[in-house]
Design an enzyme around this catalytic site. Structure first.
Site, PDB file in Angstrom:
ATOM      1  N   TYR A 178       0.847  -1.197   0.000  1.00 24.97           N
ATOM      2  CA  TYR A 178       0.000   0.000   0.000  1.00 24.97           C
ATOM      3  C   TYR A 178       0.875   1.237   0.000  1.00 24.97           C
ATOM      4  O   TYR A 178       1.958   1.245   0.609  1.00 24.97           O
ATOM      5  CB  TYR A 178      -0.859   0.056   1.277  1.00 24.97           C
ATOM      6  CG  TYR A 178      -2.027  -0.889   1.294  1.00 24.97           C
ATOM      7  CD1 TYR A 178      -3.222  -0.562   0.674  1.00 24.97           C
ATOM      8  CD2 TYR A 178      -1.932  -2.109   1.957  1.00 24.97           C
ATOM      9  CE1 TYR A 178      -4.303  -1.429   0.717  1.00 24.97           C
ATOM     10  CE2 TYR A 178      -3.007  -2.978   1.997  1.00 24.97           C
ATOM     11  CZ  TYR A 178      -4.198  -2.626   1.370  1.00 24.97           C
ATOM     12  OH  TYR A 178      -5.256  -3.483   1.412  1.00 24.97           O
ATOM     13  N   TYR A 215      -0.240  -9.839   0.726  1.00 24.30           N
ATOM     14  CA  TYR A 215       0.808  -9.225   1.561  1.00 24.30           C
ATOM     15  C   TYR A 215       0.814  -9.860   2.947  1.00 24.30           C
ATOM     16  O   TYR A 215      -0.214 -10.326   3.432  1.00 24.30           O
ATOM     17  CB  TYR A 215       0.639  -7.703   1.632  1.00 24.30           C
ATOM     18  CG  TYR A 215      -0.674  -7.193   2.161  1.00 24.30           C
ATOM     19  CD1 TYR A 215      -0.924  -7.105   3.536  1.00 24.30           C
ATOM     20  CD2 TYR A 215      -1.665  -6.771   1.288  1.00 24.30           C
ATOM     21  CE1 TYR A 215      -2.128  -6.617   4.009  1.00 24.30           C
ATOM     22  CE2 TYR A 215      -2.879  -6.284   1.756  1.00 24.30           C
ATOM     23  CZ  TYR A 215      -3.105  -6.213   3.121  1.00 24.30           C
ATOM     24  OH  TYR A 215      -4.311  -5.738   3.586  1.00 24.30           O
ATOM     25  N   ARG A 275      -2.441 -11.926   3.841  1.00 19.60           N
ATOM     26  CA  ARG A 275      -3.792 -11.596   3.387  1.00 19.60           C
ATOM     27  C   ARG A 275      -3.978 -12.059   1.946  1.00 19.60           C
ATOM     28  O   ARG A 275      -3.109 -11.857   1.101  1.00 19.60           O
ATOM     29  CB  ARG A 275      -4.042 -10.070   3.404  1.00 19.60           C
ATOM     30  CG  ARG A 275      -4.108  -9.345   4.739  1.00 19.60           C
ATOM     31  CD  ARG A 275      -5.183  -9.754   5.712  1.00 19.60           C
ATOM     32  NE  ARG A 275      -6.440 -10.268   5.214  1.00 19.60           N
ATOM     33  CZ  ARG A 275      -7.471  -9.545   4.757  1.00 19.60           C
ATOM     34  NH1 ARG A 275      -7.405  -8.243   4.719  1.00 19.60           N
ATOM     35  NH2 ARG A 275      -8.583 -10.122   4.358  1.00 19.60           N
ATOM     36  N   HIS A 307      -7.156  -8.841  -2.267  1.00 15.76           N
ATOM     37  CA  HIS A 307      -8.463  -8.259  -1.953  1.00 15.76           C
ATOM     38  C   HIS A 307      -8.502  -6.780  -2.301  1.00 15.76           C
ATOM     39  O   HIS A 307      -7.469  -6.113  -2.355  1.00 15.76           O
ATOM     40  CB  HIS A 307      -8.814  -8.432  -0.464  1.00 15.76           C
ATOM     41  CG  HIS A 307      -7.843  -7.742   0.448  1.00 15.76           C
ATOM     42  ND1 HIS A 307      -6.636  -8.290   0.801  1.00 15.76           N
ATOM     43  CD2 HIS A 307      -7.888  -6.524   1.052  1.00 15.76           C
ATOM     44  CE1 HIS A 307      -5.980  -7.456   1.591  1.00 15.76           C
ATOM     45  NE2 HIS A 307      -6.718  -6.367   1.755  1.00 15.76           N
ATOM     46  N   HIS A 323     -10.605  -3.321  -0.986  1.00 16.42           N
ATOM     47  CA  HIS A 323     -11.500  -2.747   0.026  1.00 16.42           C
ATOM     48  C   HIS A 323     -12.559  -1.892  -0.675  1.00 16.42           C
ATOM     49  O   HIS A 323     -12.234  -1.136  -1.600  1.00 16.42           O
ATOM     50  CB  HIS A 323     -10.719  -1.864   1.000  1.00 16.42           C
ATOM     51  CG  HIS A 323      -9.698  -2.621   1.803  1.00 16.42           C
ATOM     52  ND1 HIS A 323      -9.974  -3.165   3.033  1.00 16.42           N
ATOM     53  CD2 HIS A 323      -8.404  -2.941   1.536  1.00 16.42           C
ATOM     54  CE1 HIS A 323      -8.888  -3.774   3.502  1.00 16.42           C
ATOM     55  NE2 HIS A 323      -7.918  -3.653   2.610  1.00 16.42           N
TER      56      HIS A 323
HETATM   57 FE   LIG Z   1      -6.000  -4.629   2.752  1.00 16.70          FE
END
Ligand SMILES: [Fe+2]
Length: 234
Positions: free
Chosen positions: A105, A144, A154, A157, A159
């Site tokens: 991110y 990640y 994770r 995905h 959000h």
């Molecule tokens: Fe996330």
């Protein structure tokens, strides 16, 4: 004035448990006292409307927000937002945020040892049309690691946030990808108790959304309430 009806309570099993010990931060975060019901007033069902300009064509195409194209597998994600009776939720603001193709991110708290992409900041917005439909163009986010437990990763995905008519009606969830082997191990995904409800968080690969020679397509339809509701985070 007549009392306002408010919103139906989520169907059992369709929301993540507040306390789900495998999701370690839920242990600290879960309420220790019974929840208090707050009566709905006009403040909860009315609010500012958003100017259409905040979702320019660039805002729903995350592959064209910078000088060059981001690295990664291009995808189109499209679907409909409907209420419990299948009626379209029109002109509602949808926002998405996601990691880049390497699973990073653009955020100071993300210190994952994976490269940032100067051509991708991972945020987009769009309004649904008169039929409740929306569409984003983006790249497939990478998996990640996260510090929940040893070797926790994770799944891929995206959000999602759905604003509705007021700030108090905002709903937030995550969309997953079909066939992802990490889903079986993800405590955030498994915090939703009902298996059918949980599986509604997985997008469907759809050739009709796929753009030939350009991008693979996924369908992610969202039901806001009722027995067929898409799980939302509390
Ligand atoms: Fe996330």
């Amino acid at each position: 004035m007549k009392p306002l009806l408010g919103y139906r309570k989520p169907a059992p099993g369709t929301r993540p448990n507040h306390l789900y010990p495998p999701y370690v931060s839920s242990i600290k975060r879960a309420p220790k006292q019974p929840l208090i019901s707050v009566p709905v007033t006009l403040s909860e069902i009315t609010g500012p409307t958003f100017a259409k300009e905040i979702a320019s064509p660039k805002a729903f195409d995350l592959t064209r927000q910078h000088k060059r194209e981001p690295l990664g597998e291009r995808i189109a994600v499209s679907g409909r937002v409907v209420d419990e009776d299948g009626r379209p939720v029109r002109n509602t603001l949808i926002e998405i945020w996601q990691a880049n193709a390497a699973g990073r991110y653009l955020h100071k708290n993300d210190q994952h040892d994976a490269p940032l992409d100067p051509n991708f900041h991972g945020a987009g917005r769009v309004f649904t049309d008169a039929d409740g439909r929306y569409r984003f163009l983006t790249i497939r986010p990478g998996a990640y690691p996260w510090p929940n437990h040893r070797n926790a990763w994770r799944p891929n995905h995206i959000h999602y946030s759905y604003f509705g008519p007021a700030f108090a009606t905002r709903l937030v969830t995550q969309m997953y990808f079909p066939g992802d082997p990490l889903l079986a191990f993800d405590p955030i995904f498994h915090a939703v108790p009902d298996e059918h409800a949980r599986n509604r968080l997985i997008a469907v690969f759809d050739l009709d959304i796929t753009e030939p020679d350009y991008a693979l397509g996924y369908r992610f339809d969202v039901v806001l309430r009722g027995r067929g509701a898409t799980p939302m985070e509390e």
